[in-house]
Scaffold this motif. Structure first.
Motif, mmCIF file in Angstrom:
data_model
loop_
_atom_site.group_PDB
_atom_site.id
_atom_site.type_symbol
_atom_site.label_atom_id
_atom_site.label_comp_id
_atom_site.label_asym_id
_atom_site.label_seq_id
_atom_site.Cartn_x
_atom_site.Cartn_y
_atom_site.Cartn_z
ATOM 1 N N ALA A 33 0.852 -1.188 0.000
ATOM 2 C CA ALA A 33 0.000 0.000 0.000
ATOM 3 C C ALA A 33 0.886 1.236 0.000
ATOM 4 C CB ALA A 33 -0.897 0.012 1.224
ATOM 5 N N ILE A 34 0.504 2.236 -0.761
ATOM 6 C CA ILE A 34 1.204 3.511 -0.782
ATOM 7 C C ILE A 34 0.169 4.603 -0.491
ATOM 8 C CG2 ILE A 34 2.711 5.037 -2.110
ATOM 9 C CD1 ILE A 34 3.184 2.700 -4.036
ATOM 10 N N PRO A 35 0.301 5.310 0.651
ATOM 11 C CA PRO A 35 1.252 5.112 1.741
ATOM 12 C C PRO A 35 0.893 3.886 2.583
ATOM 13 C CG PRO A 35 0.339 7.351 1.741
ATOM 14 C CD PRO A 35 -0.524 6.505 0.853
ATOM 15 N N SER A 36 1.808 3.546 3.516
ATOM 16 C CA SER A 36 1.573 2.382 4.374
ATOM 17 C C SER A 36 0.788 2.754 5.625
ATOM 18 C CB SER A 36 2.906 1.757 4.785
ATOM 19 O OG SER A 36 3.724 2.707 5.442
ATOM 20 N N ALA A 37 0.540 4.046 5.844
ATOM 21 C CA ALA A 37 -0.284 4.535 6.949
ATOM 22 C C ALA A 37 -0.817 5.909 6.572
ATOM 23 C CB ALA A 37 0.528 4.618 8.246
ATOM 24 N N HIS A 38 -1.937 6.282 7.154
ATOM 25 C CA HIS A 38 -2.568 7.560 6.816
ATOM 26 C C HIS A 38 -2.881 8.373 8.067
ATOM 27 C CE1 HIS A 38 -3.388 6.930 2.483
ATOM 28 N NE2 HIS A 38 -3.380 5.667 2.827
ATOM 29 N N GLY A 39 -2.681 9.692 7.973
ATOM 30 C CA GLY A 39 -3.132 10.628 8.989
ATOM 31 C C GLY A 39 -3.760 11.797 8.256
ATOM 32 N N LEU A 40 -4.970 12.199 8.636
ATOM 33 C CA LEU A 40 -5.667 13.272 7.935
ATOM 34 C C LEU A 40 -6.734 13.884 8.835
ATOM 35 C CD1 LEU A 40 -8.091 11.718 5.286
ATOM 36 C CD2 LEU A 40 -7.071 10.419 7.132
ATOM 37 N N LEU A 92 -7.858 0.427 6.904
ATOM 38 C CA LEU A 92 -8.199 0.138 5.519
ATOM 39 C C LEU A 92 -7.751 -1.278 5.212
ATOM 40 C CD1 LEU A 92 -9.100 1.119 2.641
ATOM 41 C CD2 LEU A 92 -6.711 1.814 2.297
ATOM 42 N N HIS A 93 -8.677 -2.131 4.765
ATOM 43 C CA HIS A 93 -8.362 -3.525 4.455
ATOM 44 C C HIS A 93 -8.238 -3.698 2.939
ATOM 45 C CE1 HIS A 93 -9.138 -4.610 8.608
ATOM 46 N NE2 HIS A 93 -10.356 -4.073 8.527
ATOM 47 N N TYR A 99 -3.782 -12.190 -1.520
ATOM 48 C CA TYR A 99 -2.970 -11.310 -0.684
ATOM 49 C C TYR A 99 -3.889 -10.449 0.167
ATOM 50 C CZ TYR A 99 0.785 -12.462 -3.974
ATOM 51 O OH TYR A 99 1.696 -13.121 -4.742
ATOM 52 N N ALA A 100 -3.438 -10.090 1.357
ATOM 53 C CA ALA A 100 -4.223 -9.227 2.237
ATOM 54 C C ALA A 100 -3.292 -8.256 2.952
ATOM 55 C CB ALA A 100 -5.011 -10.049 3.245
ATOM 56 N N LEU A 101 -3.779 -7.050 3.193
ATOM 57 C CA LEU A 101 -2.951 -6.022 3.815
ATOM 58 C C LEU A 101 -3.854 -5.074 4.593
ATOM 59 C CD1 LEU A 101 0.064 -5.109 3.815
ATOM 60 C CD2 LEU A 101 -0.536 -3.573 1.944
ATOM 61 N N ASP A 102 -3.426 -4.666 5.793
ATOM 62 C CA ASP A 102 -4.168 -3.718 6.612
ATOM 63 C C ASP A 102 -3.372 -2.416 6.720
ATOM 64 O OD1 ASP A 102 -6.166 -5.554 7.045
ATOM 65 O OD2 ASP A 102 -5.337 -6.254 8.956
ATOM 66 N N VAL A 142 0.909 12.371 12.439
ATOM 67 C CA VAL A 142 1.679 12.525 11.204
ATOM 68 C C VAL A 142 0.941 11.831 10.067
ATOM 69 C CG1 VAL A 142 3.838 11.996 10.017
ATOM 70 C CG2 VAL A 142 3.876 12.679 12.419
ATOM 71 N N GLY A 143 0.777 12.542 8.946
ATOM 72 C CA GLY A 143 0.137 11.959 7.772
ATOM 73 C C GLY A 143 1.121 11.885 6.620
ATOM 74 N N ASP A 144 1.000 10.857 5.833
ATOM 75 C CA ASP A 144 1.850 10.710 4.647
ATOM 76 C C ASP A 144 1.186 11.431 3.484
ATOM 77 O OD1 ASP A 144 3.149 9.779 2.299
ATOM 78 O OD2 ASP A 144 3.867 8.025 3.383
ATOM 79 N N ALA A 145 1.824 12.498 3.004
ATOM 80 C CA ALA A 145 1.259 13.313 1.927
ATOM 81 C C ALA A 145 2.025 13.130 0.619
ATOM 82 C CB ALA A 145 1.266 14.778 2.342
ATOM 83 N N THR A 146 2.760 12.049 0.496
ATOM 84 C CA THR A 146 3.618 11.835 -0.678
ATOM 85 C C THR A 146 2.844 11.922 -1.984
ATOM 86 O OG1 THR A 146 5.072 10.414 0.636
ATOM 87 C CG2 THR A 146 5.252 10.252 -1.761
ATOM 88 N N LEU A 147 1.680 11.278 -2.042
ATOM 89 C CA LEU A 147 0.920 11.224 -3.289
ATOM 90 C C LEU A 147 0.027 12.450 -3.497
ATOM 91 C CD1 LEU A 147 -0.166 7.462 -3.387
ATOM 92 C CD2 LEU A 147 1.879 8.526 -4.340
#
Length: 285
Positions: A33-40, A92-93, A99-102, A142-147
């Protein structure tokens, strides 16, 4: 997966190294997942991307049709965009073909106060440089805002920053000189300096980078005097029949990405990187 024998005839360019072709062994594919975590914040939107990768190669973008948010009262997924609803935490699942990712999500009511770019380790010329922009809120969430950040450079002759929806989060040094990278998110801005290590390579060779199904990607591999060899396909200005010139980083698979049916002895791919130029014949049987 079975892979047909692929041979490359290297052209006699002064800066080309005659290195035998080789194929890297296949790695176990993985879902990322991109990002691997979210903050918003509530009402704020964050781009979500899921990719299937084999080693360092991206095989495919994965549609998010089967993705779900555990607590939709906290955040919802609209297409490929995560939207904060109220302050809280959720997950987010992601699922795809076994394959599975949380992916953890934090929605905060605090105001954003700063934007930063993660430290960039001095890259080799032509290497893909992974980028990450982080937004910090007043409560230290902290949120990942890369994208979602707008990426640019004040030194475009030295650093290539494509900044399209499919390429955000990467840049490449195309001259062996210091360059400035800029990220912006709303009113927030962050800058960092990138200085390529080891200068220009002593030579480049063009060969098969990998094979997948009925397609082949040919890459450029640079050699330096310290004995290191790195793939520089991302930084190359590629020229080959049937395609307009392009920087490798502009494409999801940097380099000539062609069906087996179109490779032949007389199809020549050329990589231009700073003062170095190398060509290879794309041939398979």
């Amino acid at each position: 997966m079975p892979r047909p024998l692929v041979l490359l005839l290297l052209c006699g360019c002064a800066q080309t190294l005659g290195v035998p072709p080789s194929i890297a062994p296949a790695a176990q594919p993985s879902l990322r997942a991109i990002p691997s975590a979210h903050g918003l914040r509530p009402g704020e939107r964050r781009t979500v991307r899921a990719v299937l990768e084999e080693g360092s190669e991206r095989i495919a973008a994965i549609p998010l049709a089967n993705a779900t948010v555990e607590h939709p009262e906290v955040a919802v997924l609209e297409g490929d965009t995560l939207v904060g609803v109220v302050a809280g935490t959720t997950t987010l699942h992601l699922k795809h073909d076994g394959y599975a990712l949380d992916v953890p999500i934090i929605v905060t009511a605090a105001e954003p106060v700063s934007l930063s770019i993660n430290k960039v380790i001095a890259p080799r010329l032509g290497e893909r440089i992974p980028l990450q922009a982080l937004v910090r809120y007043a409560d230290d969430t902290v949120g990942d805002a890369t994208l979602d950040a707008d990426w640019s450079t004040t030194t475009s002759a030295r650093l290539f920053v494509p900044n399209t929806p499919d390429t955000r989060g990467a840049a490449v040094a195309i001259q062996p000189k210091q360059a400035t990278l800029v990220a912006r998110l709303g009113e927030l801005e962050a800058r960092t300096e990138i200085v390529p290590a080891f200068g220009e390579p002593s030579g480049i060779h063009v060969r098969l980078a990998w094979a997948h199904g009925d397609f082949r990607r040919f890459g450029a591999f640079a050699h330096w005097t310290d004995g290191e060899t790195r793939e520089v396909s991302a930084g190359c200005l590629w020229r080959f029949p049937g395609a307009a010139p392009f920087r490798g980083l502009e494409h999801a698979q940097p380099g000539p990405w062609i069906p087996v049916s179109t490779v032949s002895w007389d199809r020549i791919a050329t990589c231009e990187l700073a003062a170095t130029r190398a060509s290879g014949s794309l041939f398979a049987h």
